[in-house]
Design an enzyme around this catalytic site. Sequence first.
Site, mmCIF file in Angstrom:
data_model
loop_
_atom_site.group_PDB
_atom_site.id
_atom_site.type_symbol
_atom_site.label_atom_id
_atom_site.label_comp_id
_atom_site.label_asym_id
_atom_site.label_seq_id
_atom_site.Cartn_x
_atom_site.Cartn_y
_atom_site.Cartn_z
ATOM 1 N N MET A 1 -0.958 -0.417 13.751
ATOM 2 C CA MET A 1 -2.108 -0.355 14.645
ATOM 3 C C MET A 1 -2.577 -1.868 15.165
ATOM 4 O O MET A 1 -2.875 -1.958 16.184
ATOM 5 C CB MET A 1 -3.412 0.224 13.798
ATOM 6 N N LYS B 1 -16.552 7.404 10.795
ATOM 7 C CA LYS B 1 -15.089 7.393 10.683
ATOM 8 C C LYS B 1 -14.702 8.193 9.567
ATOM 9 O O LYS B 1 -13.775 9.088 9.650
ATOM 10 C CB LYS B 1 -14.572 5.960 10.565
HETATM 11 N N1 NAD Z 1 -1.964 4.445 11.914
HETATM 12 C C1 NAD Z 1 -2.909 5.079 12.269
HETATM 13 O O1 NAD Z 1 -2.717 6.272 13.115
HETATM 14 C C2 NAD Z 1 -4.495 4.565 12.196
HETATM 15 C C3 NAD Z 1 -5.420 5.186 12.619
HETATM 16 C C4 NAD Z 1 -6.688 4.794 12.479
HETATM 17 C C5 NAD Z 1 -6.940 4.018 11.623
HETATM 18 N N2 NAD Z 1 -6.088 3.271 10.708
HETATM 19 C C6 NAD Z 1 -6.376 2.574 9.809
HETATM 20 O O2 NAD Z 1 -5.900 0.960 10.225
HETATM 21 C C7 NAD Z 1 -5.481 0.301 8.930
HETATM 22 C C8 NAD Z 1 -4.167 -0.465 9.467
HETATM 23 O O3 NAD Z 1 -3.393 0.877 9.561
HETATM 24 P P1 NAD Z 1 -1.963 0.469 9.884
HETATM 25 O O4 NAD Z 1 -1.316 1.801 10.242
HETATM 26 O O5 NAD Z 1 -1.709 -0.683 11.035
HETATM 27 O O6 NAD Z 1 -1.198 0.001 8.762
HETATM 28 P P2 NAD Z 1 0.097 -0.837 8.432
HETATM 29 O O7 NAD Z 1 0.385 -0.975 6.969
HETATM 30 O O8 NAD Z 1 1.137 -0.433 9.326
HETATM 31 O O9 NAD Z 1 -0.222 -2.399 8.663
HETATM 32 C C9 NAD Z 1 -1.000 -3.079 7.818
HETATM 33 C C10 NAD Z 1 -0.631 -4.667 8.010
HETATM 34 O O10 NAD Z 1 -1.353 -5.493 7.269
HETATM 35 C C11 NAD Z 1 -0.621 -6.354 6.862
HETATM 36 N N3 NAD Z 1 -1.209 -7.064 5.696
HETATM 37 C C12 NAD Z 1 -1.194 -6.452 4.256
HETATM 38 N N4 NAD Z 1 -1.954 -7.552 3.620
HETATM 39 C C13 NAD Z 1 -1.987 -8.488 4.238
HETATM 40 C C14 NAD Z 1 -2.677 -9.687 3.897
HETATM 41 N N5 NAD Z 1 -3.129 -9.962 2.615
HETATM 42 N N6 NAD Z 1 -2.605 -10.741 4.786
HETATM 43 C C15 NAD Z 1 -2.248 -10.369 5.991
HETATM 44 N N7 NAD Z 1 -1.782 -9.251 6.289
HETATM 45 C C16 NAD Z 1 -1.582 -8.450 5.499
HETATM 46 C C17 NAD Z 1 0.907 -5.807 6.526
HETATM 47 O O11 NAD Z 1 1.811 -6.706 6.486
HETATM 48 C C18 NAD Z 1 0.879 -4.830 7.806
HETATM 49 O O12 NAD Z 1 1.425 -5.518 8.872
HETATM 50 C C19 NAD Z 1 -5.714 0.924 8.132
HETATM 51 O O13 NAD Z 1 -7.003 0.677 7.381
HETATM 52 C C20 NAD Z 1 -5.570 2.370 8.334
HETATM 53 O O14 NAD Z 1 -6.014 3.314 7.523
HETATM 54 C C21 NAD Z 1 -4.713 3.629 10.698
#
Ligand code: NAD
Lengths: 295, 295, 295, 295
Positions: free
Chosen positions: B12, B171
């Site tokens: 995201m 949400k």
């Molecule tokens: N994927 C979807 O369809 C979707 C939709 C709505 C909301 N969300 C929410 O959005 C958020 C992100 O989701 P996503 O799908 O992008 O997840 P993801 O796992 O693809 O991305 C998370 C990112 O955070 C980074 N990260 C983790 N710990 C870290 C730290 N300590 N410091 C810096 N970076 C760090 C990871 O390396 C990764 O790149 C989540 O809370 C998820 O629930 C996701």
Amino acid sequence: MIKVGFIGLGQMGRPMARNLVQGGHTVQVHDTDTAAMAALADHGAIVCASVADCAAGVDVLITMLPNGDVVKAVLFDEGGAADALPDGAWIVDMSTVHPLASDGIAKEATARGFTFVDAPVGRTSDHAEKGQLLVLAGTDEAGVAHLAPLFDCMGSETVVTGAAGLGIRVKIINNYMSIALNALSAEAAALCEAIDLPLDTAMKVMSGTPAGNGHFTTTWPGKVLKGDLSPAFMIDLAHKDIGIALDLANQMHLPMPMGSAAREQFSAARAAGRGRQDWSAILEQVRASGGLPHH
Amino acid sequence: MIKVGFIGLGQMGRPMARNLVQGGHTVQVHDTDTAAMAALADHGAIVCASVADCAAGVDVLITMLPNGDVVKAVLFDEGGAADALPDGAWIVDMSTVHPLASDGIAKEATARGFTFVDAPVGRTSDHAEKGQLLVLAGTDEAGVAHLAPLFDCMGSETVVTGAAGLGIRVKIINNYMSIALNALSAEAAALCEAIDLPLDTAMKVMSGTPAGNGHFTTTWPGKVLKGDLSPAFMIDLAHKDIGIALDLANQMHLPMPMGSAAREQFSAARAAGRGRQDWSAILEQVRASGGLPHH
Amino acid sequence: MIKVGFIGLGQMGRPMARNLVQGGHTVQVHDTDTAAMAALADHGAIVCASVADCAAGVDVLITMLPNGDVVKAVLFDEGGAADALPDGAWIVDMSTVHPLASDGIAKEATARGFTFVDAPVGRTSDHAEKGQLLVLAGTDEAGVAHLAPLFDCMGSETVVTGAAGLGIRVKIINNYMSIALNALSAEAAALCEAIDLPLDTAMKVMSGTPAGNGHFTTTWPGKVLKGDLSPAFMIDLAHKDIGIALDLANQMHLPMPMGSAAREQFSAARAAGRGRQDWSAILEQVRASGGLPHH
Amino acid sequence: MIKVGFIGLGQMGRPMARNLVQGGHTVQVHDTDTAAMAALADHGAIVCASVADCAAGVDVLITMLPNGDVVKAVLFDEGGAADALPDGAWIVDMSTVHPLASDGIAKEATARGFTFVDAPVGRTSDHAEKGQLLVLAGTDEAGVAHLAPLFDCMGSETVVTGAAGLGIRVKIINNYMSIALNALSAEAAALCEAIDLPLDTAMKVMSGTPAGNGHFTTTWPGKVLKGDLSPAFMIDLAHKDIGIALDLANQMHLPMPMGSAAREQFSAARAAGRGRQDWSAILEQVRASGGLPHH
Ligand SMILES: NC(=O)c1ccc[n+]([C@@H]2O[C@H](COP(=O)([O-])OP(=O)(O)OC[C@H]3O[C@@H](n4cnc5c(N)ncnc54)[C@H](O)[C@@H]3O)[C@@H](O)[C@H]2O)c1
Ligand SMILES: NC(=O)c1ccc[n+]([C@@H]2O[C@H](COP(=O)([O-])OP(=O)(O)OC[C@H]3O[C@@H](n4cnc5c(N)ncnc54)[C@H](O)[C@@H]3O)[C@@H](O)[C@H]2O)c1
Ligand SMILES: NC(=O)c1ccc[n+]([C@@H]2O[C@H](COP(=O)([O-])OP(=O)(O)OC[C@H]3O[C@@H](n4cnc5c(N)ncnc54)[C@H](O)[C@@H]3O)[C@@H](O)[C@H]2O)c1
Ligand SMILES: NC(=O)c1ccc[n+]([C@@H]2O[C@H](COP(=O)([O-])OP(=O)(O)OC[C@H]3O[C@@H](n4cnc5c(N)ncnc54)[C@H](O)[C@@H]3O)[C@@H](O)[C@H]2O)c1
């Protein structure tokens, strides 16, 4: 003009039979409750003292009764309606009965030379009053054409399911979905209240998402229904999010048994290796749990 | 043009940050995954070696991280983002986190002199790519106005919930409802298949009923939401019908745990004397089970 | 005589610490609630103003706190107990905490050069008063031997689980089983009442069957646990019988959500082709649903 | 020596009828499966071509059939057993049938001048072979005395429930409890495996707690059953602990639908203000949810 027998003059049957009379059909009615019959007499129906009398000489016999046991007894008990019904008449059961019971009744009716149609109705008694029911006809176009003069008095819309038994089946599926959804919606709405989120705000948001519009026409057609399980939104994330909601609800002392059951389904999906599949793959998970063949 | 720090460049965050760059903002990014940062550099973002660097000098710091523990650590651990963030800056957490965790983070951010906004997003990564997310902003009109230049790069719609904490709350509710509904829909669809009812037929019927359209805008407004529990369709009948569906499913060897849980709710409603109330009264039943005050 | 620090003087910790004092050990105590400390002082414990003071100079530090977050904070926050605890001291957490949280605490304690033992307790505060707790020690015989002088003051029985982490794991499993079983028993007992069956009669019968004695030592050892799934009592019949009970309960308006969930499990077992297997095969069914390897 | 008719020679009926023959009674048998009858003939039973023949001239007619519909048909269909049965004979239904169906059959049998006893059996077909069934007799001491010569051939223990209908009721309750408990035990055992806790260790611990011994004879008698809800172990703590187990299971991808349902019951108990009551108060909670009168 069709000659109709109508058995079962309750909350639904009464207005349905009345609408048939008002539509110009000759209607013979019966109910164990004589007051119910009297009310119909006022509208011009012919009151019959027995189910046999009610079946005598009619083209179509309609039943609108509490359940399949009653329908079966009314039709096939000794001295029942089937004994008096003219050869080749149609029996149309509009009650909500167990599909397997309906199949049994259909079989016996057919064996006796009648045409049986399951044609349960959707909507409520208010709609019955106004002749605006939804008729779910377990027959093909020809069958519906034959019965249309009656259905059109009672309902404003007829779904032609195409085959015997599908009327009652689609009725049960529809009711399953809407009844269970009612309870699920209640969990969501109660949780709003428990966390001081105005229901209006939640409804406004949900009106633009699958939460409000369902999945059948939104998330499923482009994904699971065409066999594409690549993730738009992953099972793993769905499991995470529903877990948050349930934890919140538990902290608020709000029981959410349906959501709880849902979470375990997503957990099972993850156990089956579906964590990184699209959330619509939950359909494949449920299918597999029921032993339905791999797509 | 706003100077933005963006932490969390996953499925995201990556497209969201890219859309901010493309919208003309100065964007400093950080992620523990250096490949993720490299990809953003190609689009013109400034790569930062630490969360502190990423927060230094920005007007708004956005987080898009896996969960509340990570958000909290990134912001408030020693040497974390908050230590480097300019006084009076805004922190906008767009991750999906537990509302109570979000409240805790908000509290600490506020205590340190920042403005905290929970602004999680709806829809999927496909929408993130196209800048068509739904932003659920836990703030008022003024807050949204302040952040609109950013939100408008990432999303196509912003819901102004009006108060802190309501963004993440709505949400979670929305996701609860849509996720659980997905599993429930799967039960209904699998039952269609188990009883040889074409899914198309079922979907066609359900598209015109609460089964497909939900209850929030159909059966509830005229009944339970205005305090009228007189029956259009009785709890007793709902209990009967869902019982038929479950019996059928059990005969077909199709587990339907959510429907099962729903039936017990309607059973509880009957035990509470609601059998002859409208089926929308299931909301009152669920509310009562959670100890919510009598309406 | 062992020098002990004891943090957490609630319903459980208070009598446990007192029993240590009365057993002749030197006990330094701390709790955020000063009244709780005062009560212990009366029994001869040394009151400490901080967790660090409480840890200073002791051989063994015992924690008896609400949950893992508190244990972690008490031990590892800046200026916490671990900073003051002598090198090589033992930390014994007797609280009920999440096993994964316990693992994390164990890891950090070990990294800092302490010996960590999870040793949660079974039974109730009444047993704590009398020094009759059940200690579930996440360590081997040597570890238990080392701590026996303390455990024997607080409890009447110590289970040596043999390895780190197994104390808290067996505690959680035991509580899961007994807590859920309590709710299930309530469903059975309430159904007795609803159908006018004296509970005494039911209990008398159940005292001689797996209903009262469980399956672990009755139906399982000769069947599923040794891989024999030939039926003594078939899954199909179990599904039939539980269906009768649930139908009866629904007619009586008695919600039985656990039994409902159970029926769907047996339904899933049938879908998986286990209908003619022994009912103990439900274990294999549940294992499979969680992706556990085929036996 | 009693003259007995025996209808239903399946897995259970076959050895039961054989044991009656071997006990010196005159036994007329019938089953729709002629092979089943032939096997009994070898043992000295009199094979009857119809249910009527099987009922003719006997003192006691025993039925051991799949369900209540079959029992009803066998007895009361035209040309059925009841038409041929001598006035004043006893009908003993040993099948597992729905209690309300059994009540209906009892009523009709009584109306026709027979003495009807529901006497379903506990245990398995292995016990049937050895004449070691548990007979649950829905009658009083006099009734059991009358039938003892038969029961003692088939079983090793007879429970005198004292009244008509209680035999089948206690059977259904017992089976409900043992069947659901089987599925619950499977959840606990599978969780052990998922978290690498040897099942032996868990079983050893549980053999000394309500997890293994149930609540009926351990935690309930001193508390909820005598109206004392002061806490030995609080609902709040039970809710906490089961929540930990479920979170753990979800992290391990192990679905635990029954435990999930249980947690929501404890959540409801907390919502009802029972958080600081003893965990045995979950019985009062379940009773209340079913509208059972306040104790
Ligand atoms: N994927 C979807 O369809 C979707 C939709 C709505 C909301 N969300 C929410 O959005 C958020 C992100 O989701 P996503 O799908 O992008 O997840 P993801 O796992 O693809 O991305 C998370 C990112 O955070 C980074 N990260 C983790 N710990 C870290 C730290 N300590 N410091 C810096 N970076 C760090 C990871 O390396 C990764 O790149 C989540 O809370 C998820 O629930 C996701
Ligand atoms: N009420 C609704 O909103 C609704 C909506 C859709 C479908 N249905 C279904 O329609 C059917 C009828 O429902 P209803 O609400 O009218 O029920 P009801 O209980 O009001 O009416 C049933 C009628 O059948 C009569 N009856 C019962 N046994 C009889 C017998 N042996 N012979 C003759 N008459 C007998 C009763 O006296 C009663 O008048 C049910 O199957 C129900 O599930 C109801
Ligand atoms: N009560 C039981 O029957 C029972 C049985 C077995 C296990 N347990 C477990 O034992 C543990 C303790 O239970 P309890 O019933 O004694 O709980 P309690 O709430 O009565 O006691 C907890 C004590 O910890 C103190 N405390 C909290 N935070 C603290 C901090 N930061 N520093 C110092 N002291 C702090 C509190 O003031 C309180 O005195 C829990 O993990 C519980 O699950 C309880
Ligand atoms: N098997 C067990 O472990 C067990 C234990 C306790 C109770 N029960 C109960 O005992 C009853 C019998 O169980 P079972 O395992 O022997 O079943 P089964 O299916 O092996 O036997 C049923 C027998 O009834 C016969 N039958 C069916 N319809 C008939 C009819 N119309 N006329 C004459 N015979 C007919 C069948 O041919 C068959 O031989 C059931 O109600 C069952 O729930 C079984």
